[in-house]
Design an enzyme around this catalytic site. Structure first.
Site, PDB file in Angstrom:
ATOM      1  N   TYR A 104       0.685  -1.400   0.057  1.00  0.00           N
ATOM      2  CA  TYR A 104       0.134  -0.025  -0.095  1.00  0.00           C
ATOM      3  C   TYR A 104       0.616   1.185  -0.034  1.00  0.00           C
ATOM      4  CZ  TYR A 104      -3.809   3.023   1.650  1.00  0.00           C
ATOM      5  OH  TYR A 104      -5.050   3.909   1.758  1.00  0.00           O
ATOM      6  N   LYS A 148       1.098   3.973  -2.956  1.00  0.00           N
ATOM      7  CA  LYS A 148       0.713   5.531  -2.725  1.00  0.00           C
ATOM      8  C   LYS A 148       1.894   6.434  -2.717  1.00  0.00           C
ATOM      9  CE  LYS A 148      -3.799   4.854  -1.522  1.00  0.00           C
ATOM     10  NZ  LYS A 148      -4.820   5.282  -2.537  1.00  0.00           N
TER      11      LYS A 148
HETATM   12  P1  NAI Z   1     -13.514   2.177   0.656  1.00  0.00           P
HETATM   13  O1  NAI Z   1     -13.151   0.892   0.792  1.00  0.00           O
HETATM   14  O2  NAI Z   1     -14.841   2.815   1.449  1.00  0.00           O
HETATM   15  O3  NAI Z   1     -13.846   2.514  -0.795  1.00  0.00           O
HETATM   16  C1  NAI Z   1     -13.090   2.140  -1.912  1.00  0.00           C
HETATM   17  C2  NAI Z   1     -13.644   2.241  -3.279  1.00  0.00           C
HETATM   18  O4  NAI Z   1     -12.936   1.808  -4.189  1.00  0.00           O
HETATM   19  C3  NAI Z   1     -14.803   1.220  -3.247  1.00  0.00           C
HETATM   20  O5  NAI Z   1     -16.054   1.850  -3.934  1.00  0.00           O
HETATM   21  C4  NAI Z   1     -14.294  -0.090  -4.070  1.00  0.00           C
HETATM   22  O6  NAI Z   1     -15.240  -0.602  -4.887  1.00  0.00           O
HETATM   23  C5  NAI Z   1     -13.518   0.775  -5.185  1.00  0.00           C
HETATM   24  N1  NAI Z   1     -12.445  -0.045  -5.568  1.00  0.00           N
HETATM   25  C6  NAI Z   1     -11.803  -0.974  -5.313  1.00  0.00           C
HETATM   26  N2  NAI Z   1     -10.976  -1.458  -6.461  1.00  0.00           N
HETATM   27  C7  NAI Z   1     -11.380  -1.037  -7.463  1.00  0.00           C
HETATM   28  C8  NAI Z   1     -11.302  -1.214  -8.983  1.00  0.00           C
HETATM   29  N3  NAI Z   1     -10.284  -2.142  -9.111  1.00  0.00           N
HETATM   30  N4  NAI Z   1     -11.874  -0.494  -9.679  1.00  0.00           N
HETATM   31  C9  NAI Z   1     -12.658   0.540  -9.309  1.00  0.00           C
HETATM   32  N5  NAI Z   1     -13.219   0.628  -8.274  1.00  0.00           N
HETATM   33  C10 NAI Z   1     -12.704  -0.107  -7.298  1.00  0.00           C
HETATM   34  O7  NAI Z   1     -12.544   2.932   0.938  1.00  0.00           O
HETATM   35  P2  NAI Z   1     -12.096   4.582   1.363  1.00  0.00           P
HETATM   36  O8  NAI Z   1     -11.878   4.622   2.603  1.00  0.00           O
HETATM   37  O9  NAI Z   1     -13.238   5.454   0.845  1.00  0.00           O
HETATM   38  O10 NAI Z   1     -10.778   5.055   0.518  1.00  0.00           O
HETATM   39  C11 NAI Z   1     -10.882   5.638  -0.635  1.00  0.00           C
HETATM   40  C12 NAI Z   1      -9.449   6.079  -1.042  1.00  0.00           C
HETATM   41  O11 NAI Z   1      -8.828   6.742   0.075  1.00  0.00           O
HETATM   42  C13 NAI Z   1      -8.443   4.870  -1.320  1.00  0.00           C
HETATM   43  O12 NAI Z   1      -7.781   5.360  -2.555  1.00  0.00           O
HETATM   44  C14 NAI Z   1      -7.704   4.796   0.154  1.00  0.00           C
HETATM   45  O13 NAI Z   1      -6.269   4.081  -0.237  1.00  0.00           O
HETATM   46  C15 NAI Z   1      -7.624   6.291   0.552  1.00  0.00           C
HETATM   47  N6  NAI Z   1      -7.519   6.409   1.805  1.00  0.00           N
HETATM   48  C16 NAI Z   1      -8.301   5.932   2.880  1.00  0.00           C
HETATM   49  C17 NAI Z   1      -7.988   6.155   4.203  1.00  0.00           C
HETATM   50  C18 NAI Z   1      -9.176   5.455   5.252  1.00  0.00           C
HETATM   51  O14 NAI Z   1      -8.656   5.414   6.446  1.00  0.00           O
HETATM   52  N7  NAI Z   1     -10.139   5.259   4.954  1.00  0.00           N
HETATM   53  C19 NAI Z   1      -6.981   6.608   4.587  1.00  0.00           C
HETATM   54  C20 NAI Z   1      -5.953   7.125   3.548  1.00  0.00           C
HETATM   55  C21 NAI Z   1      -6.383   7.044   2.072  1.00  0.00           C
END
Ligand code: NAI
Length: 256
Positions: free
Chosen positions: A164, A168
């Site tokens: 990860y 990133k």
């Molecule tokens: P989440 O798991 O709730 O949502 C992630 C979304 O990405 C989901 O809708 C999922 O279906 C979609 N996704 C995954 N693989 C995919 C693919 N191959 N093609 C299209 N869509 C795909 O996660 P969250 O927390 O909303 O994360 C969003 C972004 O923020 C991510 O990039 C994550 O790495 C980043 N992030 C999240 C943090 C957290 O604590 N929640 C902290 C730092 C960064």
């Protein structure tokens, strides 16, 4: 003096927009007047389509029938991403803002990490952003904006996140290069690096780790998705018109 941020008549595409930070970003950009293309991962059960359709319904009820639409594509697959861009531009006739938000977490310490755990995170969180940025470079209107969602892990390197953190930090490098390459089209490319956000992904962190992390955050709590989406709105708007190639850290003051 009162001031409103308006993105109208711009169109924004948000990858992984059916839940979490992506969903809230779609709602926030739509509230600021953008029409939004919501990407979802087309899973066999159709669960992500349903989530994306629920976000579309919420936005169209509030802002009109043309305010949002959903588009399936696995960001790991360049051909699917290219087709999604074509469909979204066909539907909305323009594209101004891209938020590369889709991402996954597959934590494991290096000795135990499988090649599949490594590759799936690199393919989604780094190559997925590359595929989308390449299409954005080809199709964004002059004056367009790309916002890549990175993570605090890119600069801190949390335990168990070799895959990860590598992906990133790759996103941060990609952001800087594209900022230089696309500046002549006046396309700005920036990143937002959240700490821990209360979404499905944030809640998947084991309780003990969450407690230890919370103790290190000066503001003493995790972020709400709204607090990330509003920084994305800033980067998507003219309020940040002289910023490109930057990373905004949104982490409650977590030191690194
Ligand atoms: P989440 O798991 O709730 O949502 C992630 C979304 O990405 C989901 O809708 C999922 O279906 C979609 N996704 C995954 N693989 C995919 C693919 N191959 N093609 C299209 N869509 C795909 O996660 P969250 O927390 O909303 O994360 C969003 C972004 O923020 C991510 O990039 C994550 O790495 C980043 N992030 C999240 C943090 C957290 O604590 N929640 C902290 C730092 C960064």
């Amino acid at each position: 003096m009162s001031m409103t941020v308006s993105l109208a008549p711009q169109v924004a595409l948000i990858t992984g927009g059916g839940q979490g930070i992506g969903r809230q970003t779609a709602l926030t950009l739509a509230a600021a007047g953008a029409r939004v293309a919501i990407n979802y991962f087309p899973d066999n059960a159709g669960q992500n389509l349903q989530l994306a359709q629920a976000v579309v319904a919420e936005i169209t009820q509030a802002h009109g029938p043309d305010a949002a639409a959903a588009f399936g594509a696995d960001v790991r697959d360049a051909a699917q991403v290219s087709q999604m861009y074509a469909q979204a531009i066909d539907q909305f006739q323009r594209l101004d803002i891209v938020v590369n938000n889709a991402g996954i977490l597959r934590d494991r310490s290096i000795k135990k990490m499988s090649l599949e755990e490594w590759s799936s995170v690199i393919d989604t969180n780094l190559s997925g952003v590359f595929h989308s940025c390449q299409q954005a470079a080809l199709h964004l209107s002059p004056g367009g904006k790309i916002i890549n969602v990175a993570s605090l892990s890119a600069v801190m390197g949390f335990f168990g996140q070799a895959n990860y953190a590598a992906a990133k930090s790759g996103v941060l490098g990609l952001t800087k290069v594209l900022a230089r390459e696309l500046a002549k089209s006046n396309i700005r490319v920036n990143a937002v690096a959240p700490g821990v956000v209360d979404t499905e992904m944030g809640q998947s962190i084991p309780e003990e780790n969450r407690r230890l992390m919370q103790q290190q955050i000066p503001l003493g709590r995790f972020a709400e998705p709204r607090e990330i989406s509003e920084v994305i709105l800033f980067l998507a708007s003219d309020l940040s018109s002289y910023m490109t190639g930057q990373t905004l850290h949104v982490n409650g003051g977590w030191w690194f």
